[in-house]
Design a protein around this motif. Structure first.
Motif, mmCIF file in Angstrom:
data_model
loop_
_atom_site.group_PDB
_atom_site.id
_atom_site.type_symbol
_atom_site.label_atom_id
_atom_site.label_comp_id
_atom_site.label_asym_id
_atom_site.label_seq_id
_atom_site.Cartn_x
_atom_site.Cartn_y
_atom_site.Cartn_z
ATOM 1 N N VAL A 1 0.824 -1.198 0.000
ATOM 2 C CA VAL A 1 0.000 0.000 0.000
ATOM 3 C C VAL A 1 0.866 1.258 0.000
ATOM 4 C CG1 VAL A 1 -0.182 0.084 2.539
ATOM 5 C CG2 VAL A 1 -1.961 1.144 1.116
ATOM 6 N N ASP A 2 2.075 1.174 0.597
ATOM 7 C CA ASP A 2 2.967 2.333 0.644
ATOM 8 C C ASP A 2 3.504 2.672 -0.748
ATOM 9 O OD1 ASP A 2 2.835 2.604 3.509
ATOM 10 O OD2 ASP A 2 4.126 0.829 3.641
ATOM 11 N N ILE A 3 3.604 1.684 -1.610
ATOM 12 C CA ILE A 3 4.091 1.916 -2.969
ATOM 13 C C ILE A 3 3.134 2.841 -3.710
ATOM 14 C CG2 ILE A 3 4.558 0.801 -5.198
ATOM 15 C CD1 ILE A 3 6.705 0.334 -3.076
ATOM 16 N N ASN A 4 1.840 2.653 -3.499
ATOM 17 C CA ASN A 4 0.840 3.485 -4.174
ATOM 18 C C ASN A 4 0.839 4.924 -3.675
ATOM 19 O OD1 ASN A 4 -0.477 1.709 -6.063
ATOM 20 N ND2 ASN A 4 -1.309 0.603 -4.308
ATOM 21 N N GLN A 5 1.415 5.135 -2.494
ATOM 22 C CA GLN A 5 1.385 6.470 -1.886
ATOM 23 C C GLN A 5 2.706 7.220 -2.010
ATOM 24 O OE1 GLN A 5 0.129 5.647 2.129
ATOM 25 N NE2 GLN A 5 -1.932 5.022 1.506
ATOM 26 N N LEU A 6 3.658 6.629 -2.688
ATOM 27 C CA LEU A 6 4.958 7.292 -2.874
ATOM 28 C C LEU A 6 4.802 8.579 -3.673
ATOM 29 C CD1 LEU A 6 7.505 4.465 -3.736
ATOM 30 C CD2 LEU A 6 7.498 5.903 -1.713
ATOM 31 N N THR A 7 5.609 9.567 -3.340
ATOM 32 C CA THR A 7 5.632 10.817 -4.110
ATOM 33 C C THR A 7 6.996 10.988 -4.760
ATOM 34 O OG1 THR A 7 6.460 12.132 -2.243
ATOM 35 C CG2 THR A 7 4.055 11.872 -2.449
ATOM 36 N N ALA A 8 7.053 11.842 -5.756
ATOM 37 C CA ALA A 8 8.323 12.123 -6.421
ATOM 38 C C ALA A 8 9.314 12.716 -5.424
ATOM 39 C CB ALA A 8 8.101 13.076 -7.590
ATOM 40 N N GLN A 9 8.804 13.487 -4.466
ATOM 41 C CA GLN A 9 9.673 14.095 -3.455
ATOM 42 C C GLN A 9 10.387 13.026 -2.628
ATOM 43 O OE1 GLN A 9 7.597 16.610 -0.697
ATOM 44 N NE2 GLN A 9 9.460 17.376 0.261
ATOM 45 N N ILE A 10 9.685 11.941 -2.296
ATOM 46 C CA ILE A 10 10.293 10.856 -1.532
ATOM 47 C C ILE A 10 11.382 10.177 -2.356
ATOM 48 C CG2 ILE A 10 9.857 8.578 -0.522
ATOM 49 C CD1 ILE A 10 7.098 9.580 0.305
ATOM 50 N N VAL A 11 11.099 9.956 -3.635
ATOM 51 C CA VAL A 11 12.090 9.305 -4.507
ATOM 52 C C VAL A 11 13.325 10.199 -4.648
ATOM 53 C CG1 VAL A 11 12.541 8.350 -6.793
ATOM 54 C CG2 VAL A 11 10.284 8.063 -5.744
ATOM 55 N N ARG A 12 13.106 11.495 -4.810
ATOM 56 C CA ARG A 12 14.248 12.421 -4.903
ATOM 57 C C ARG A 12 15.051 12.420 -3.600
ATOM 58 N NH1 ARG A 12 10.201 15.945 -7.231
ATOM 59 N NH2 ARG A 12 10.363 15.902 -9.510
ATOM 60 N N GLY A 13 14.355 12.328 -2.475
ATOM 61 C CA GLY A 13 15.043 12.275 -1.189
ATOM 62 C C GLY A 13 15.920 11.043 -1.079
ATOM 63 N N PHE A 14 15.414 9.925 -1.589
ATOM 64 C CA PHE A 14 16.203 8.688 -1.590
ATOM 65 C C PHE A 14 17.449 8.840 -2.443
ATOM 66 C CE2 PHE A 14 16.906 4.709 -4.111
ATOM 67 C CZ PHE A 14 17.573 3.995 -3.114
ATOM 68 N N MET A 15 17.291 9.409 -3.629
ATOM 69 C CA MET A 15 18.431 9.587 -4.525
ATOM 70 C C MET A 15 19.454 10.549 -3.919
ATOM 71 S SD MET A 15 17.860 7.588 -7.064
ATOM 72 C CE MET A 15 18.827 8.167 -8.455
ATOM 73 N N ALA A 16 18.978 11.588 -3.265
ATOM 74 C CA ALA A 16 19.888 12.540 -2.622
ATOM 75 C C ALA A 16 20.655 11.861 -1.491
ATOM 76 C CB ALA A 16 19.104 13.738 -2.091
ATOM 77 N N ALA A 17 19.958 10.999 -0.739
ATOM 78 C CA ALA A 17 20.611 10.280 0.352
ATOM 79 C C ALA A 17 21.699 9.354 -0.187
ATOM 80 C CB ALA A 17 19.570 9.478 1.136
ATOM 81 N N ARG A 18 21.419 8.687 -1.292
ATOM 82 C CA ARG A 18 22.423 7.793 -1.895
ATOM 83 C C ARG A 18 23.612 8.592 -2.429
ATOM 84 N NH1 ARG A 18 23.516 3.507 -0.826
ATOM 85 N NH2 ARG A 18 23.610 2.347 -2.773
ATOM 86 N N ARG A 19 23.330 9.774 -2.952
ATOM 87 C CA ARG A 19 24.412 10.632 -3.433
ATOM 88 C C ARG A 19 25.324 11.030 -2.259
ATOM 89 N NH1 ARG A 19 26.275 12.005 -8.480
ATOM 90 N NH2 ARG A 19 24.229 12.680 -9.256
ATOM 91 N N ARG A 20 24.711 11.363 -1.132
ATOM 92 C CA ARG A 20 25.495 11.744 0.050
ATOM 93 C C ARG A 20 26.334 10.573 0.562
ATOM 94 N NH1 ARG A 20 20.668 14.516 1.311
ATOM 95 N NH2 ARG A 20 19.987 12.811 2.681
ATOM 96 N N GLN A 21 25.881 9.357 0.295
ATOM 97 C CA GLN A 21 26.627 8.173 0.713
ATOM 98 C C GLN A 21 27.783 7.857 -0.227
ATOM 99 O OE1 GLN A 21 23.477 5.280 0.882
ATOM 100 N NE2 GLN A 21 22.687 6.019 2.839
ATOM 101 N N GLY A 22 27.939 8.687 -1.250
ATOM 102 C CA GLY A 22 29.085 8.537 -2.140
ATOM 103 C C GLY A 22 28.813 7.843 -3.456
ATOM 104 N N LEU A 23 27.554 7.577 -3.777
ATOM 105 C CA LEU A 23 27.248 6.915 -5.039
ATOM 106 C C LEU A 23 27.457 7.871 -6.206
ATOM 107 C CD1 LEU A 23 26.217 4.096 -4.322
ATOM 108 C CD2 LEU A 23 24.098 4.634 -5.506
ATOM 109 N N GLY A 24 28.082 7.387 -7.260
ATOM 110 C CA GLY A 24 28.307 8.197 -8.454
ATOM 111 C C GLY A 24 27.089 8.214 -9.358
ATOM 112 N N SER A 25 27.143 9.067 -10.378
ATOM 113 C CA SER A 25 26.000 9.225 -11.282
ATOM 114 C C SER A 25 25.645 7.942 -12.009
ATOM 115 C CB SER A 25 26.287 10.339 -12.297
ATOM 116 O OG SER A 25 26.385 11.585 -11.645
ATOM 117 N N ARG A 26 26.648 7.161 -12.377
ATOM 118 C CA ARG A 26 26.370 5.924 -13.115
ATOM 119 C C ARG A 26 25.599 4.930 -12.239
ATOM 120 N NH1 ARG A 26 28.142 4.639 -17.891
ATOM 121 N NH2 ARG A 26 29.691 6.316 -17.827
ATOM 122 N N SER A 27 26.016 4.804 -10.985
ATOM 123 C CA SER A 27 25.326 3.884 -10.076
ATOM 124 C C SER A 27 23.926 4.406 -9.744
ATOM 125 C CB SER A 27 26.130 3.711 -8.786
ATOM 126 O OG SER A 27 27.363 3.075 -9.050
#
Length: 308
Positions: free
Chosen positions: A56-82
């Motif tokens: 049910v949480d999948i249906n309620q995801l927002t683009a803002q949450i997805v962007r937050g996840f990507m930003a968090a991964r970037r802060r963890q050192g992930l490069g653009s390709r990954s």
């Protein structure tokens, strides 16, 4: 979505990964990477929700949450390709859920893919590539050296990916009388690869020396204990050669495949032919080698022309 669990979301993730393998021919490497991406996304959502995410949480995801996840991964050192691969995994999973009318949420599609720099292959020179594949040229070689030489020749002499070379079976062995191989590459794409006589000789030498009996359907290349050879062993072999031959850090097993394509192009091969030999689905993927060849030509010009 932790793919080791037994809840509904975990089961769906497993079904999706299985479909990628069966229907798209995704490699084990791709499946493992996508699995890790899903698990990282699950951990991020669990941190926000304070519990394990549910369907049910999948249906309620927002683009803002997805962007937050990507930003968090970037802060963890992930490069653009990954990061780009992570987004690809999420998009593919969400489209799969929608296609089966399990869930529908376009939030992931609203998030732009990370910009990935245009990487240009770094091939070895003809001389350096020759030095690498001459590994087993001596009169006295053991079976391990003969094995490594045969594998490296398949990468440079036939343009195989390391996974393709190591997936060959004993009955596939490119020995005398077999001047081509039918290779199944990424996405299940088949191609016919010519096999040079020097490769046939190297494989025959390895088969003469290998101490294990290899049934027809067993792996052609085996490790010290007789099991299928790990790519890591070949990577370590090339690492040792980098040190002994003074090769650049970019000299990797995959660089031999790049060298195969670049040297063919330099010798006048047609780009379409190289595309077929490499098993690229798109010509645009192969066209990066024209940039490599152009850069090499300009470097030679700058070094040799009296007015440079």
């Amino acid at each position: 979505m932790v793919v080791s669990g037994d809840d509904e979301l975990s089961r769906l993730a497993e079904d999706w990964l299985e479909s990628l393998s069966n229907e798209r021919g995704a490699s084990a490497h791709t499946l493992a990477a996508y699995r890790r991406d899903l698990e990282q996304f699950e951990r991020y959502l669990a941190g926000r929700l304070g519990r394990s995410p549910e369907l049910v949480d999948i249906n309620q995801l927002t683009a803002q949450i997805v962007r937050g996840f990507m930003a968090a991964r970037r802060r963890q050192g992930l490069g653009s390709r990954s990061l780009s691969r992570t987004m690809s995994a999420l998009r593919t999973f969400f489209k799969w859920l929608e296609g089966r009318e399990i869930a529908k949420n376009r939030a992931v599609l609203q998030v732009a893919m990370p910009k990935v720099g245009h990487g240009v292959p770094k091939p070895l020179t003809v001389e350096k590539a020759g030095a690498v594949v001459d590994l087993g040229a001596g009169a006295e070689v053991d079976w391990v050296l003969a094995r490594d030489a045969a594998v490296l020749l398949l990468l440079y002499g036939a343009g195989l990916r390391i996974g393709e070379a190591l997936s060959l079976t004993r009955q596939d062995a490119p020995v005398k009388g077999r001047d081509s191989l039918r290779i199944v590459g990424k996405g299940g794409k088949e191609r016919l690869v010519p096999i040079l006589e020097v490769i046939q000789s190297a494989v025959e030498r390895y088969l003469e020396l290998v101490p294990y009996k290899l049934p027809p359907d067993s792996a052609l290349f085996v490790g010290a204990k007789g099991g299928p050879l790990s790519p890591r062993i070949i990577q370590l072999t090339v690492k040792r050669l980098r040190e002994s031959l003074g090769l650049p850090d970019t000299a990797t097993p995959h660089a031999l495949r790049h060298s195969f394509a670049t040297h063919l192009l330099s010798a006048g091969a047609d780009l379409r032919q190289i595309q077929e030999l490499l098993g690229h689905a798109s010509l645009s993927t192969t066209q990066i080698y024209t940039e490599v060849d152009r850069d090499r030509l300009l470097a030679v010009y700058d070094a040799a022309h009296p007015r440079a």
